[in-house]
Design an enzyme around this catalytic site. Structure first.
Site, PDB file in Angstrom:
ATOM      1  N   CYS A  72     -19.982 -12.314   5.412  1.00  0.00           N
ATOM      2  CA  CYS A  72     -18.926 -12.185   4.405  1.00  0.00           C
ATOM      3  C   CYS A  72     -18.362 -10.769   4.511  1.00  0.00           C
ATOM      4  CB  CYS A  72     -19.433 -12.525   3.001  1.00  0.00           C
ATOM      5  SG  CYS A  72     -20.591 -11.350   2.282  1.00  0.00           S
ATOM      6  N   ARG A 116     -21.850 -13.285  -1.049  1.00  0.00           N
ATOM      7  CA  ARG A 116     -21.842 -14.618  -0.452  1.00  0.00           C
ATOM      8  C   ARG A 116     -22.803 -14.788   0.720  1.00  0.00           C
ATOM      9  NH1 ARG A 116     -15.482 -14.925   0.269  1.00  0.00           N
ATOM     10  NH2 ARG A 116     -15.826 -12.686   0.470  1.00  0.00           N
ATOM     11  N   SER A 117     -22.757 -13.876   1.684  1.00  0.00           N
ATOM     12  CA  SER A 117     -23.608 -14.086   2.868  1.00  0.00           C
ATOM     13  C   SER A 117     -25.095 -13.945   2.572  1.00  0.00           C
ATOM     14  CB  SER A 117     -23.166 -13.213   4.041  1.00  0.00           C
ATOM     15  OG  SER A 117     -23.229 -11.839   3.743  1.00  0.00           O
TER      16      SER A 117
END
Length: 163
Positions: free
Chosen positions: A9, A15-16
């Site tokens: 991300c 997110r990641s």
């Protein structure tokens, strides 16, 4: 031979790391820890060395996932050791394709939500960073939904490889 997946991300704090934690849990549930390595990174190094965003950690832990994480930046040299590079949105997809040293490396890049048949045409996982906690919950739901299809794809790849 280990199959290596990296989620990417922007800053590697929302997110990641969420996708990494969820997918690592799915890999463990499938009994594939020894065959699949999972990590994550950001397209930029703004948060390198920092833990995941506290809201990411909170949402992960409340849902039974590991919240432990240290942010790092994705480097083009990593392509040679990775089998699959998972972008969390189309901006990351474009950035990673620009970084890819070869056409073969560029073919390793996929959008996470492309593994979720229910996603339709909306393949971006929205960045929850500037919003409230509900955005982190929504992010987790999207990541979990796509992880099922991603695990099936990785299993298929493993089936085609010599052990």
């Amino acid at each position: 031979m280990t199959y290596r997946v990296c989620f990417v991300c922007t800053g590697n704090i929302c997110r990641s790391p969420m996708a990494e934690s969820v997918f690592r849990a799915r890999v463990a549930q499938a009994g594939l820890e020894g065959r699949v390595a999972v990590d994550s990174a950001g397209t930029g190094g703004w948060h390198e060395g920092e833990p995941a965003d506290p809201r990411t950690v909170s949402v992960l832990e409340e849902h039974g996932y590991d919240g432990e994480h240290t942010a790092r930046q994705f480097l083009p040299s990593w392509f040679t050791r990775l089998d699959l590079v998972i972008a969390l949105d189309t901006g990351h997809l474009r950035a990673l394709r620009r970084m890819a040293p070869t056409a073969e490396d560029a073919r390793k890049i996929r959008l996470l939500r492309s593994y979720d048949p229910a996603a339709g045409d909306d393949l971006d996982v929205p960045d929850p960073y500037y919003g409230g906690r509900d955005g982190f919950e929504e992010c987790l739901e999207m990541v979990e939904a796509a992880s099922t299809g991603l695990l099936a794809a990785v299993r298929e790849e493993l089936g085609g490889r010599a052990a």
